[in-house]
Scaffold this motif. Structure first.
Motif, short mmCIF file in Angstrom:
data_model
loop_
_atom_site.label_atom_id
_atom_site.label_comp_id
_atom_site.label_asym_id
_atom_site.label_seq_id
_atom_site.Cartn_x
_atom_site.Cartn_y
_atom_site.Cartn_z
N MET A 179 -3.74 5.63 11.41
CA MET A 179 -2.54 4.63 12.11
C MET A 179 -1.95 5.24 13.32
O MET A 179 -1.83 6.57 13.56
CB MET A 179 -1.67 4.48 10.94
N LYS A 238 0.92 -1.13 0.03
CA LYS A 238 0.01 0.11 0.03
C LYS A 238 0.82 1.37 -0.02
O LYS A 238 0.58 2.30 -0.70
CB LYS A 238 -0.85 0.09 1.10
N TYR A 239 1.86 1.28 0.65
CA TYR A 239 2.77 2.49 0.98
C TYR A 239 4.09 2.38 0.22
O TYR A 239 5.02 3.27 0.36
CB TYR A 239 3.02 2.77 2.37
N TRP A 277 -2.20 6.53 -0.84
CA TRP A 277 -2.68 6.59 0.34
C TRP A 277 -2.53 7.72 1.31
O TRP A 277 -1.15 8.32 1.07
CB TRP A 277 -2.06 5.35 0.99
N GLU A 299 -6.27 6.35 5.48
CA GLU A 299 -5.76 5.32 6.68
C GLU A 299 -5.63 6.01 8.05
O GLU A 299 -4.89 6.94 7.91
CB GLU A 299 -4.82 4.36 6.17
N ILE A 359 -2.11 8.94 5.33
CA ILE A 359 -2.23 8.30 6.71
C ILE A 359 -2.34 9.35 7.56
O ILE A 359 -1.61 10.30 7.90
CB ILE A 359 -0.89 7.47 6.94
#
Ligand code: NAP
Ligand code: NAP
Lengths: 303, 303
Positions: free
Chosen positions: B175, A215-216, B144, B173, B146
């Protein structure tokens, strides 16, 4: 004048099929025969029409050729040479595209008959893909092809092969095989080794899941996965054949890595900043000399 | 409903200017003010028209904003927070884009007034270029982002920021900051460290000239030069701020490298072949999940 009129390509994967396509594009009157050890590759190559004739035996592919190009993995070169030896025409030029040049001249001299002119070569061009479908005619455009003859090699053969690669769009350089292996250890073999390693390291982490790594990956990791997706057989052969130079370069790299590790551990921001400033210049030169795409992010699509 | 109506961007480089352009493209009615410590960057940003107003002081850029995004190097975040503290509107959401998340929440809480909702963030997207000219609106598409709030962070602020990044095309996301720093150490920081190192190693070789390194870089080396051309200030700050996780990952990498070195030294072709076969799967997943260009060679132009 065309350097050769009937060429034969042994090994019809990425490089072999790219040469075939490039010859079609740049020297359409040249006859092309081909052979590959893998029946499925032969069938596909015939379907793609990249050669005039794809034969079922190596011998049949070379009988009429005035130049034979061996495009098989480094570890299979000698065997590929042996398989064609009996059927070569007198005065034929035999070359190869192997990524390590070390002892290829001696190895081929040992298995090929005396009337054959041998000129080892290495086009520094490729992609992460393999097989006949991966090839394309422009692969060698503005890339370098290194020839590694010695003083016994016939001058006419070196000239013709130079002319051949120039016709395919490549720049040609003649070099000592030992020096070739040292240069390529830095510009190709060590980068692949490092890429394979870090991709392995990331896959084996317990604290970070594989799904997180994927994903990253746009943070930088994905750049390494491209070359770490290259053919395992080809690269195993390269590291075994160029062991000495690769281990030497790896030693250098490890020393430099240790120095950087120390700088991080001791909060030496200036040391980090200095190295990170120096390394920009090389990319600029690579782009100025047309050896990489000038667009940001290698020209990756953003949509 | 739009998550914010007037945003302020502090730091108008690659990331800040990309956010501004993306907001224009996806939420054209949202007001944008901006500030940068560098007068030349302010001038250029105004010229490019990426914000409605580029102010001469950080305070003036934030007074009317309901969201402020800090887009400065990791080492400058605290200072950038301090500079706007007195002028923030009550109830404003403050976020950032720093590549390390560790203690940013505590640092910003220490300098910002109590009425401010702080939600640290990190869009995992970028290129090797810096500055306002390098930005573009599509940078965050399918990448993505975060967010690393803690239990004290107001839920409404996290929701709004999630909505904001989704509007820019990103996947969001949430986290824990410690975990973020571990994950990014693998997927971004270690790759950059290795790339900087190998480019340094190659530049310092005596047996291979710099001109040879450049000419034959298409063998793999050039892939590393891209990320090693990234901004030195940004990366110095990243390594200093994420020291622990980076050193841990580097340790893992070195162990794996040593194992591979042994395999080469002892001609263990099977060990090499096995690793080189395993590493292909990860690239396939990265491409399947839209995190890299599916075209060979990253889609580099061949002409
Ligand atoms: N890929 C690159 O980026 C690159 C760049 C420059 C030079 N090179 C060199 O080019 C050569 C070929 O690489 P490639 O990427 O084209 O590999 P490839 O796509 O895997 O093609 C190699 C082909 O040769 C066949 N082969 C193996 N042994 C043979 C034999 N004894 N006789 C006839 N065919 C045989 C293989 O069949 P099987 O699959 O059945 O073994 C395969 O179809 C290697 O020496 C490599 O070092 C590669
Ligand atoms: N680049 C990437 O790929 C990427 C990806 C994700 C996240 N990030 C993060 O995004 C942030 C910005 O990176 P970037 O790539 O956009 O860098 P950039 O292009 O260099 O832009 C940063 C800008 O911030 C300015 N600045 C520095 N200190 C400031 C301060 N106290 N107040 C106001 N402006 C200040 C800089 O000016 P001066 O040049 O005068 O210092 C520069 O114009 C960093 O925290 C980085 O870790 C970067």
């Amino acid at each position: 004048m065309l350097p050769f009129s009937r060429i034969s390509i042994i090994g019809l994967g990425l490089i072999g099929s790219s040469i075939a396509r490039a010859v079609r594009a740049h020297m359409p009157t040249v006859g092309i025969t081909g052979y590959d050890a893998d029946p499925a590759v032969r069938e596909r190559a015939a379907e793609l029409g990249i050669a005039d004739d794809v034969t079922d035996t190596p011998g049949a592919a070379v009988t009429d050729a005035d130049m034979v190009m061996l495009c098989v993995p480094v570890g299979a070169m000698r065997e590929a040479g042996e398989a064609i030896a009996a059927d070569l025409a007198d005065g034929v030029v035999v070359s190869d595209v192997g990524s390590v040049k070390g002892s290829i001249l001696d190895d081929l001299r040992a298995v090929l008959p005396p009337g054959v002119a041998i000129v080892p070569g290495h086009p520094v061009a490729g992609t992460e893909n393999s097989g006949p479908d991966a090839g394309f005619a422009q692969l060698f455009h503005n890339r370098w092809c290194i020839l590694t003859p010695d003083e016994r090699t016939e001058a006419f053969a070196v000239e013709r092969l130079s002319a051949f690669w120039s016709r395919l769009g490549a720049n040609v350089e003649v070099m000592d095989p030992k020096h070739h292996d040292l240069v390529l250890a830095v510009t190709s073999h060590l980068p692949h080794l490092i890429a394979y390693t870090i991709v392995g390291t990331a896959s084996d982490m317990e604290s970070v899941t594989r799904s997180e790594v994927i994903k990253y990956s746009a943070g930088g990791f994905r750049d390494f996965t491209r070359i770490a997706a290259s053919d395992p057989t080809m690269w195993r052969d390269v590291f075994l054949a160029n062991k000495e130079a690769v281990l030497e370069m790896l030693q250098r790299f490890t020393e430099d890595m240790t120095a950087l590790q120390r700088a991080i551990r001791w909060d030496d921001g200036d040391a980090l900043f200095n190295l990170f400033s120096r390394t920009r210049a090389i990319r600029r030169s690579i782009i100025d000399q047309g050896q990489d795409d000038a667009r940001p992010d290698f020209g990756r699509a953003h949509d």
